[in-house]
Design a protein around this motif. Sequence first.
Motif, PDB file in Angstrom:
ATOM      1  N   VAL A 271       0.851  -1.176   0.000  1.00 51.74           N
ATOM      2  CA  VAL A 271       0.000   0.000   0.000  1.00 51.74           C
ATOM      3  C   VAL A 271       0.893   1.236   0.000  1.00 51.74           C
ATOM      4  CG1 VAL A 271      -0.167   0.074   2.520  1.00 51.74           C
ATOM      5  CG2 VAL A 271      -1.944   1.168   1.127  1.00 51.74           C
ATOM      6  N   GLY A 272       0.471   2.277  -0.657  1.00 51.64           N
ATOM      7  CA  GLY A 272       1.229   3.523  -0.707  1.00 51.64           C
ATOM      8  C   GLY A 272       0.288   4.693  -0.863  1.00 51.64           C
ATOM      9  N   TYR A 273       0.838   5.892  -0.727  1.00 48.70           N
ATOM     10  CA  TYR A 273       0.003   7.088  -0.855  1.00 48.70           C
ATOM     11  C   TYR A 273       0.834   8.228  -1.407  1.00 48.70           C
ATOM     12  CZ  TYR A 273      -2.548  11.324   0.284  1.00 48.70           C
ATOM     13  OH  TYR A 273      -3.172  12.535   0.199  1.00 48.70           O
ATOM     14  N   THR A 274       0.271   8.934  -2.371  1.00 48.99           N
ATOM     15  CA  THR A 274       0.821  10.206  -2.811  1.00 48.99           C
ATOM     16  C   THR A 274      -0.342  11.165  -2.936  1.00 48.99           C
ATOM     17  OG1 THR A 274       0.609   9.762  -5.185  1.00 48.99           O
ATOM     18  CG2 THR A 274       2.643   9.047  -4.123  1.00 48.99           C
ATOM     19  N   SER A 275      -0.112  12.424  -2.584  1.00 46.96           N
ATOM     20  CA  SER A 275      -1.207  13.385  -2.591  1.00 46.96           C
ATOM     21  C   SER A 275      -1.681  13.700  -4.003  1.00 46.96           C
ATOM     22  CB  SER A 275      -0.787  14.666  -1.860  1.00 46.96           C
ATOM     23  OG  SER A 275       0.459  15.137  -2.330  1.00 46.96           O
ATOM     24  N   ASP A 276      -0.853  13.414  -5.023  1.00 43.52           N
ATOM     25  CA  ASP A 276      -1.278  13.691  -6.401  1.00 43.52           C
ATOM     26  C   ASP A 276      -1.962  12.498  -7.063  1.00 43.52           C
ATOM     27  OD1 ASP A 276       1.016  12.226  -6.436  1.00 43.52           O
ATOM     28  OD2 ASP A 276       2.047  13.417  -7.961  1.00 43.52           O
ATOM     29  N   GLU A 277      -1.662  11.273  -6.628  1.00 41.83           N
ATOM     30  CA  GLU A 277      -2.270  10.084  -7.224  1.00 41.83           C
ATOM     31  C   GLU A 277      -3.210   9.357  -6.273  1.00 41.83           C
ATOM     32  OE1 GLU A 277       0.419   7.616  -9.762  1.00 41.83           O
ATOM     33  OE2 GLU A 277       1.974   8.875  -8.862  1.00 41.83           O
ATOM     34  N   LYS A 302      -1.477  -3.324  -9.814  1.00 46.22           N
ATOM     35  CA  LYS A 302      -1.338  -2.074  -9.066  1.00 46.22           C
ATOM     36  C   LYS A 302      -2.530  -1.183  -9.392  1.00 46.22           C
ATOM     37  CE  LYS A 302       3.741  -2.035  -9.048  1.00 46.22           C
ATOM     38  NZ  LYS A 302       4.957  -1.267  -9.432  1.00 46.22           N
ATOM     39  N   LEU A 303      -3.116  -0.615  -8.351  1.00 46.54           N
ATOM     40  CA  LEU A 303      -4.303   0.213  -8.530  1.00 46.54           C
ATOM     41  C   LEU A 303      -4.167   1.497  -7.733  1.00 46.54           C
ATOM     42  CD1 LEU A 303      -7.023  -2.547  -7.942  1.00 46.54           C
ATOM     43  CD2 LEU A 303      -6.171  -1.769 -10.147  1.00 46.54           C
ATOM     44  N   ASN A 304      -4.412   2.633  -8.373  1.00 46.19           N
ATOM     45  CA  ASN A 304      -4.625   3.890  -7.669  1.00 46.19           C
ATOM     46  C   ASN A 304      -5.623   4.714  -8.467  1.00 46.19           C
ATOM     47  OD1 ASN A 304      -3.184   5.368  -9.691  1.00 46.19           O
ATOM     48  ND2 ASN A 304      -1.256   5.005  -8.624  1.00 46.19           N
ATOM     49  N   GLU A 305      -5.875   5.934  -8.030  1.00 40.18           N
ATOM     50  CA  GLU A 305      -6.907   6.730  -8.671  1.00 40.18           C
ATOM     51  C   GLU A 305      -6.545   7.116 -10.105  1.00 40.18           C
ATOM     52  OE1 GLU A 305      -7.603  10.087  -6.191  1.00 40.18           O
ATOM     53  OE2 GLU A 305      -8.063   8.889  -4.401  1.00 40.18           O
ATOM     54  N   GLU A 333      -3.377  -2.086 -19.093  1.00 44.06           N
ATOM     55  CA  GLU A 333      -3.179  -0.847 -18.345  1.00 44.06           C
ATOM     56  C   GLU A 333      -4.244   0.177 -18.687  1.00 44.06           C
ATOM     57  OE1 GLU A 333       0.144   2.683 -18.387  1.00 44.06           O
ATOM     58  OE2 GLU A 333       0.877   0.633 -18.062  1.00 44.06           O
ATOM     59  N   GLY A 334      -4.714   0.861 -17.647  1.00 48.21           N
ATOM     60  CA  GLY A 334      -5.616   1.993 -17.822  1.00 48.21           C
ATOM     61  C   GLY A 334      -5.067   3.196 -17.096  1.00 48.21           C
ATOM     62  N   GLU A 335      -5.205   4.374 -17.695  1.00 45.78           N
ATOM     63  CA  GLU A 335      -4.676   5.595 -17.086  1.00 45.78           C
ATOM     64  C   GLU A 335      -5.647   6.735 -17.353  1.00 45.78           C
ATOM     65  OE1 GLU A 335      -0.351   7.858 -16.715  1.00 45.78           O
ATOM     66  OE2 GLU A 335      -0.812   6.669 -18.505  1.00 45.78           O
ATOM     67  N   ASP A 336      -5.926   7.521 -16.298  1.00 39.59           N
ATOM     68  CA  ASP A 336      -6.854   8.643 -16.421  1.00 39.59           C
ATOM     69  C   ASP A 336      -6.231   9.851 -15.739  1.00 39.59           C
ATOM     70  OD1 ASP A 336      -8.943  10.358 -16.679  1.00 39.59           O
ATOM     71  OD2 ASP A 336     -10.450   9.070 -15.746  1.00 39.59           O
ATOM     72  N   VAL A 337      -5.628  10.722 -16.536  1.00 36.63           N
ATOM     73  CA  VAL A 337      -5.007  11.940 -16.014  1.00 36.63           C
ATOM     74  C   VAL A 337      -5.765  13.141 -16.567  1.00 36.63           C
ATOM     75  CG1 VAL A 337      -2.738  10.884 -15.719  1.00 36.63           C
ATOM     76  CG2 VAL A 337      -3.318  11.933 -17.906  1.00 36.63           C
ATOM     77  N   ASP A 338      -5.325  14.338 -16.178  1.00 42.51           N
ATOM     78  CA  ASP A 338      -6.065  15.551 -16.568  1.00 42.51           C
ATOM     79  C   ASP A 338      -6.132  15.743 -18.078  1.00 42.51           C
ATOM     80  OD1 ASP A 338      -6.536  16.125 -13.930  1.00 42.51           O
ATOM     81  OD2 ASP A 338      -4.814  17.472 -13.726  1.00 42.51           O
ATOM     82  N   SER A 339      -5.077  15.346 -18.792  1.00 42.09           N
ATOM     83  CA  SER A 339      -5.007  15.666 -20.221  1.00 42.09           C
ATOM     84  C   SER A 339      -5.479  14.533 -21.132  1.00 42.09           C
ATOM     85  CB  SER A 339      -3.575  16.057 -20.597  1.00 42.09           C
ATOM     86  OG  SER A 339      -2.679  15.021 -20.258  1.00 42.09           O
ATOM     87  N   TYR A 340      -5.537  13.299 -20.641  1.00 42.41           N
ATOM     88  CA  TYR A 340      -5.981  12.196 -21.505  1.00 42.41           C
ATOM     89  C   TYR A 340      -6.457  11.017 -20.658  1.00 42.41           C
ATOM     90  CZ  TYR A 340      -1.523   9.865 -20.528  1.00 42.41           C
ATOM     91  OH  TYR A 340      -0.456   9.273 -19.895  1.00 42.41           O
ATOM     92  N   VAL A 485       9.721  14.942 -10.438  1.00 38.53           N
ATOM     93  CA  VAL A 485      10.022  16.185  -9.726  1.00 38.53           C
ATOM     94  C   VAL A 485       9.042  16.292  -8.561  1.00 38.53           C
ATOM     95  CG1 VAL A 485      10.321  18.678  -9.890  1.00 38.53           C
ATOM     96  CG2 VAL A 485      10.756  17.238 -11.887  1.00 38.53           C
ATOM     97  N   ARG A 486       9.522  15.952  -7.374  1.00 38.10           N
ATOM     98  CA  ARG A 486       8.662  15.995  -6.200  1.00 38.10           C
ATOM     99  C   ARG A 486       8.287  17.438  -5.862  1.00 38.10           C
ATOM    100  NH1 ARG A 486      12.712  12.160  -2.895  1.00 38.10           N
ATOM    101  NH2 ARG A 486      14.070  13.118  -4.463  1.00 38.10           N
ATOM    102  N   GLY A 487       7.059  17.611  -5.406  1.00 38.16           N
ATOM    103  CA  GLY A 487       6.536  18.939  -5.114  1.00 38.16           C
ATOM    104  C   GLY A 487       5.491  19.377  -6.124  1.00 38.16           C
ATOM    105  N   TYR A 488       5.479  18.738  -7.306  1.00 42.55           N
ATOM    106  CA  TYR A 488       4.511  19.038  -8.351  1.00 42.55           C
ATOM    107  C   TYR A 488       3.638  17.812  -8.590  1.00 42.55           C
ATOM    108  CZ  TYR A 488       7.598  22.982  -9.106  1.00 42.55           C
ATOM    109  OH  TYR A 488       8.360  24.111  -8.918  1.00 42.55           O
ATOM    110  N   GLY A 489       2.423  18.029  -9.071  1.00 44.65           N
ATOM    111  CA  GLY A 489       1.504  16.926  -9.311  1.00 44.65           C
ATOM    112  C   GLY A 489       1.998  15.985 -10.393  1.00 44.65           C
ATOM    113  N   TYR A 490       1.417  14.799 -10.408  1.00 53.56           N
ATOM    114  CA  TYR A 490       1.770  13.773 -11.392  1.00 53.56           C
ATOM    115  C   TYR A 490       1.500  14.300 -12.799  1.00 53.56           C
ATOM    116  CZ  TYR A 490       1.490   9.323 -13.904  1.00 53.56           C
ATOM    117  OH  TYR A 490       1.656   8.287 -14.800  1.00 53.56           O
ATOM    118  N   GLN A 491       2.548  14.349 -13.631  1.00 50.18           N
ATOM    119  CA  GLN A 491       2.491  14.789 -15.033  1.00 50.18           C
ATOM    120  C   GLN A 491       1.973  16.217 -15.177  1.00 50.18           C
ATOM    121  OE1 GLN A 491       0.489  11.963 -17.573  1.00 50.18           O
ATOM    122  NE2 GLN A 491       2.019  10.391 -17.253  1.00 50.18           N
TER     123      GLN A 491
END
Length: 599
Positions: A271-277, A302-305, A333-340, A485-491
């Motif tokens: 289990v893991g956690y990141t504030s962006d994912e 592996k599953l996250n938001e 694989e499935g991926e759902d980010v802000d741009s695609y 680059v830690r400190g910025y959101g994923y992608q």
Amino acid sequence: MRILFVSLLVVLLALPMQLAAAIPFFDRLPGFTLLVQGDPQLQEKLTSELNELRKNSSALENYEDPADIAHYERGNLEKLLRAQGYYDATVYESVAGNQIFYSVTPGPQYHIKSLDIDMPAGLRAGFSGLPIHVGDPLIASKVLEGVEKITKYLNENACLLNVDVSYQATVIHQEASARLEYRVAPSPEVHVGQVRIEGVSSIEEDYLLDKVKIKSGDCFSRSKLDAAQLRLLRTNLIANVNTEVSEPYDGLVDVTFVIQERNHRTITLGVGYTSDEGTGISAAWEHRNVFHRGEKIEVESKLNEVKQTLEGKLTIPRFFHDKQRLTASIALEGEDVDSYRSESLTFSALVSRKISKHRTLSGGAELKFSEVDEKVEGAVEEEDPDENYTLLAFPLGFKLNTTDKPLDAHRGATSALEVKPYIDLRNTNTTFIKNTLQLTAYKTANDWRYKPTLALRLKAGAITGEPNLELPADERFYAGGGGSVRGYGYQELGPRLVEINDEGEETLSDAIGGRGLSEISFEGRFRFTDTWGGVIFLDGGNAYEDAAPKFSDLFWGTGFGVRYITSFAPIRMDIAFPLDRREGIDDRYQVYVSLGQAF
């Protein structure tokens, strides 16, 4: 502010440990001053070695009175002096408050008057010589180097049943000298008779015998037996191995390796956690001996938001060559980010070959079926927001790895280059080449307090052959996130399009990815105890519309973290802050919790 953080990182990593020792928080033992009459070099050496003994001595924890500590350490100093050849030295200690003073009169340093080696003449003929000679100081470490060199020579050039090398130093106080003699204990020379494996149940015996690399008729060598045991353990199929050597007969001895097999199946949950994912979970199952010769099957999910993956992988060692392996995999694989949003099914086969101890070449083929839905207005034509691809790729790679540990490196370096040509089988006019290069380096100051490690990561990428928006969105480069680059959101870092909102104002779209990538990371790692550590870090990076990576216009992030160190890998928790925060885009901080170091 960015300069302040960079300066702080450099200062903390370069802080001399002598300064740290002057701060009461860092050391509860009383300070000491050591004076060696007439020999400042010996004084410096003894001071350094006494400090090292203080760091590693559990016995000192039983003393509280500085006088008791001084008496105990006087004995240590006398031993250190004898090890350097000072057999007539005297050490005086005195205590004033919480400070200890040592005064050393070293006396003469003893030298070697005569040196002999008691070894059979037939073996002595090829021996190249010792690292210590007549007239040299009688230094214990040099004497032991002589034992090691003779032992190594006999293991590599003789067939002795037992190699037993000892030494005797006879001290002559009147002359401040010593007679040194090395002795090789008598032992018969034998060759290997039969080689057997016992204790196997599910592993094919000939597979293990091939790993042993010892055959009937070979010159017998204990060091070869040790190397064979290590090779068996490295198969990851063996929990324990012992060697039994028979009594000599007709100049031969039989060798039997008695093994205990490991459980070949493993289930892992994570289990893991990141504030962006968000929160992520993982589950994996593996079988390390599917076809009884070390073949491995792995199934991992592996599953996250943001991303969901399910992958099955088959690894076949010794694929047509002892140093070659085949890795075949299938991944959904499935991926759902802000741009695609994307869904893909990938089949791949990769053959890797070790060309030296640290260097590996690889090559193979990959077939990827994907459907990509770009969300950014203007990234694709309005009548065709959904894009389907059938990408055929032929990845080629080179990797150099000299690190000591894969998940928590303390020293060494890695370099990994991958060149990946693509062709879209649905539209053969779409061809491009994706190139990535990543370098890491690690250096640990073991003599400093908390054993600080300076870690460096450098990554660059370039995609050539197609304009940026003609590339599949999930194959472009993006920066930002826990592995970037830690400190910025994923992608969240990379090129953006200009959009017009409902009020007619110009705004920036979400990151659309680019053809170029540049990332750099500095990290200082500290071990406070055997189980707890900490880090400070500085990351920089960006993605670019042009293919050429450049280390300018970088976005920087910094932060710190805690490490809980396990026998397998450290558990990390980092908090990072963007130094180039963009209003309305970047949060004030990001949190990352996962297994293993950031890089």
